[in-house]
Design a protein around this motif. Structure first.
Motif, PDB file in Angstrom:
ATOM      1  N   GLN A  43      -9.893   1.145  -4.182  1.00  0.00           N
ATOM      2  CA  GLN A  43     -10.184   0.824  -2.793  1.00  0.00           C
ATOM      3  C   GLN A  43     -11.020   1.932  -2.168  1.00  0.00           C
ATOM      4  O   GLN A  43     -10.611   3.093  -2.129  1.00  0.00           O
ATOM      5  CB  GLN A  43      -8.872   0.613  -2.027  1.00  0.00           C
ATOM      6  CG  GLN A  43      -8.066  -0.540  -2.614  1.00  0.00           C
ATOM      7  CD  GLN A  43      -6.747  -0.795  -1.938  1.00  0.00           C
ATOM      8  OE1 GLN A  43      -6.139  -1.838  -2.153  1.00  0.00           O
ATOM      9  NE2 GLN A  43      -6.267   0.138  -1.123  1.00  0.00           N
ATOM     10  N   TYR A  90     -11.676   1.051   4.497  1.00  0.00           N
ATOM     11  CA  TYR A  90     -11.452  -0.130   5.330  1.00  0.00           C
ATOM     12  C   TYR A  90     -12.513  -0.171   6.424  1.00  0.00           C
ATOM     13  O   TYR A  90     -13.093   0.850   6.805  1.00  0.00           O
ATOM     14  CB  TYR A  90     -10.048  -0.121   5.936  1.00  0.00           C
ATOM     15  CG  TYR A  90      -9.723   1.106   6.755  1.00  0.00           C
ATOM     16  CD1 TYR A  90     -10.010   1.158   8.113  1.00  0.00           C
ATOM     17  CD2 TYR A  90      -9.153   2.227   6.154  1.00  0.00           C
ATOM     18  CE1 TYR A  90      -9.724   2.286   8.860  1.00  0.00           C
ATOM     19  CE2 TYR A  90      -8.859   3.359   6.902  1.00  0.00           C
ATOM     20  CZ  TYR A  90      -9.151   3.389   8.251  1.00  0.00           C
ATOM     21  OH  TYR A  90      -8.875   4.508   8.987  1.00  0.00           O
ATOM     22  N   SER A 140       0.831  -1.195   0.000  1.00  0.00           N
ATOM     23  CA  SER A 140       0.000   0.000   0.000  1.00  0.00           C
ATOM     24  C   SER A 140       0.872   1.253   0.000  1.00  0.00           C
ATOM     25  O   SER A 140       2.093   1.192   0.167  1.00  0.00           O
ATOM     26  CB  SER A 140      -0.919   0.013   1.229  1.00  0.00           C
ATOM     27  OG  SER A 140      -0.268   0.590   2.346  1.00  0.00           O
ATOM     28  N   ILE A 200     -11.101  -7.508   1.245  1.00  0.00           N
ATOM     29  CA  ILE A 200      -9.755  -8.077   1.289  1.00  0.00           C
ATOM     30  C   ILE A 200      -9.324  -8.060   2.754  1.00  0.00           C
ATOM     31  O   ILE A 200      -9.128  -7.003   3.347  1.00  0.00           O
ATOM     32  CB  ILE A 200      -8.768  -7.262   0.434  1.00  0.00           C
ATOM     33  CG1 ILE A 200      -9.280  -7.152  -1.005  1.00  0.00           C
ATOM     34  CG2 ILE A 200      -7.385  -7.902   0.468  1.00  0.00           C
ATOM     35  CD1 ILE A 200      -8.460  -6.217  -1.865  1.00  0.00           C
ATOM     36  N   SER A 202      -3.215  -0.119  -7.195  1.00  0.00           N
ATOM     37  CA  SER A 202      -4.408   0.368  -6.506  1.00  0.00           C
ATOM     38  C   SER A 202      -4.539   1.880  -6.537  1.00  0.00           C
ATOM     39  O   SER A 202      -3.547   2.609  -6.549  1.00  0.00           O
ATOM     40  CB  SER A 202      -4.391  -0.075  -5.038  1.00  0.00           C
ATOM     41  OG  SER A 202      -4.318  -1.474  -4.922  1.00  0.00           O
ATOM     42  N   THR A 230      -3.194  -4.739   1.814  1.00  0.00           N
ATOM     43  CA  THR A 230      -3.908  -5.904   1.287  1.00  0.00           C
ATOM     44  C   THR A 230      -3.123  -7.183   1.567  1.00  0.00           C
ATOM     45  O   THR A 230      -3.413  -8.229   0.994  1.00  0.00           O
ATOM     46  CB  THR A 230      -4.158  -5.759  -0.231  1.00  0.00           C
ATOM     47  OG1 THR A 230      -2.910  -5.536  -0.904  1.00  0.00           O
ATOM     48  CG2 THR A 230      -5.102  -4.603  -0.519  1.00  0.00           C
ATOM     49  N   THR A 253      -7.253  -8.308   6.179  1.00  0.00           N
ATOM     50  CA  THR A 253      -5.910  -8.003   6.658  1.00  0.00           C
ATOM     51  C   THR A 253      -5.984  -7.783   8.167  1.00  0.00           C
ATOM     52  O   THR A 253      -7.038  -7.989   8.779  1.00  0.00           O
ATOM     53  CB  THR A 253      -5.320  -6.779   5.938  1.00  0.00           C
ATOM     54  OG1 THR A 253      -3.934  -6.640   6.261  1.00  0.00           O
ATOM     55  CG2 THR A 253      -6.053  -5.500   6.309  1.00  0.00           C
TER      56      THR A 253
END
Length: 402
Positions: free
Chosen positions: A335, A338, A74, A365, A299, A164, A367
């Protein structure tokens, strides 16, 4: 495990028994309390074993960032992002950059990974995680153990909000002398973009209401235009964006710190200047919507957005244009954010608690962000960083919310 240390203050070398074909096996590293031993003559049966070395990185910022992108890390793994991430966990730190070098029996050396670590008085923060080339992902356990052996005892933080990387809070427990003290289980909600897919086909995958609202806005406001800035140029749009966000949060009766938001925008625009962009929709003299993104590797991450209460569809219009720009540039993920999940989340089914992400057909996804102790007895005065105790609102409960 017993390994070797070369130049104990500069780099650490671990002999591998094999590479590839499943999780790597290693000769053991010395226990954390043991004095590091200088590299001596290898055993005859292991003379040809590959070696993994942790060494200070000499890569330039551009080379560092380019490598992180090939590892699908990321934006927190970038040079500037690593520094920003440290500020979220501790104010006093020395940021150190390390390369993970694999040396084959032939003498050939290959960089297989890298990581940035903030060394503070109470914490050692591994920014984002270990960035490993995909073909060497199975070497994560030995790479992590080698890094811990190099850095020594302490309380560590691993992971990030936008990572991710697969969750590592269970894998870390398989390493000696480790104890997990706090975990945030997270999912990054992302839209998959397909390079060969036409944009019209993508629009067919999202909710019809999304497309209808955006097109209705476009037809009603043919004079609308986008102001787009990149890097430090995003600061020129800051007054418009802050004013729009403040009004939106006031309508929703959600607390909003203007000072904190400004500091965040300034740091982002300067430290991530190669990757950030800001979109603002205006019609006449009215500011109607905004979207802030970071494009890094495969991303594009949607960091924040805002829209006026009227006209309807302005927010969807700017978001779809940001997604279309990511699709046109060849990115494979957009994305949206989160979300915290509970221990009951099994990864098999995902229903986002946030409606607009459901409408975009975002997938999850999994994490994790966690703190752990390495080779220390008891917690002492080592507090858990507040960021490990926070939760997104809303968080996943197994049921959809509006």
């Amino acid at each position: 495990m017993s390994g070797t240390v070369a130049g104990a203050t500069d780099e650490r070398t671990t002999r591998l028994l094999r590479v590839g074909g499943g999780p790597a096996q290693t000769e053991g590293l010395p226990g954390p309390a043991a004095a590091p031993a200088r590299a001596g003559p290898p055993d005859e049966g292991r003379r040809d074993a590959p070696r993994l070395t942790v060494a200070p990185s000499r890569a330039s910022a551009r080379c560092w960032d380019a490598f992180a992108q090939t590892c699908d890390a990321s934006f927190w793994s970038s040079r500037g992002g690593a520094r920003m991430w440290q500020f979220k966990l501790h104010a006093r730190f020395r940021l150190r950059f390390f390369d993970l070098i694999l040396t084959m029996p032939t003498g050939e050396r290959c960089k297989i990974g890298q990581c940035a670590v903030g060394l503070g008085p109470r914490l050692r923060v591994i920014a984002d995680g270990l960035a490993l080339r995909p073909e060497y992902a199975d070497l994560w356990p030995v790479a992590m153990e080698s890094l811990l052996g190099h850095l020594g005892p302490g309380r560590y933080v691993y992971g990030s909000f936008w990572s991710t990387e697969v969750p590592r809070h269970r894998a870390i427990l398989r390493l000696p002398h480790t104890r997990v003290v706090a975990v945030r289980r997270l999912v990054v909600e992302a839209i998959d973009l397909k390079r060969a897919e036409r944009w019209s086909d993508f629009l067919g995958r999202v909710s019809r209401n999304v497309v209808r609202n955006a097109r209705g806005f476009q037809q009603a406001h043919a004079d609308r235009r986008f102001l787009v800035s990149y890097g430090a140029g995003c600061l020129t749009l800051l007054p418009k964006v802050i004013r729009l966000r403040r009004r939106m949060y006031d309508r929703k009766r959600i607390a909003f710190s203007q000072t904190r938001a400004i500091v965040s925008y300034v740091l982002r625009s300067l430290l991530l200047r190669r990757y950030v962009s800001m979109w603002v929709t205006v019609a006449g003299r009215r500011v109607l919507a905004s979207a802030g993104t970071v494009a890094f590797g495969e991303s594009v991450s949607f960091l924040d957005g805002a829209s006026a209460p009227t006209p309807a569809g302005a927010g969807w219009d700017v978001l779809l244009h940001a997604i279309e720009d990511a699709h046109r540039s060849g990115r494979t993920r957009f994305q949206l954010g989160y979300t915290d999940v509970t221990d009951e989340f099994d990864g098999r089914a995902w229903v986002s608690p946030i409606r607009y992400r459901r409408d975009c057909r975002a997938r999850a996804i999994e994490t994790s962000l966690f703190a752990f102790d390495f080779a220390i007895e008891g917690a002492g005065d080592r507090n858990v960083p507040p960021v490990l105790l926070e939760r997104t609102d809303p968080c996943w409960t197994g049921e959809a919310q509006t």
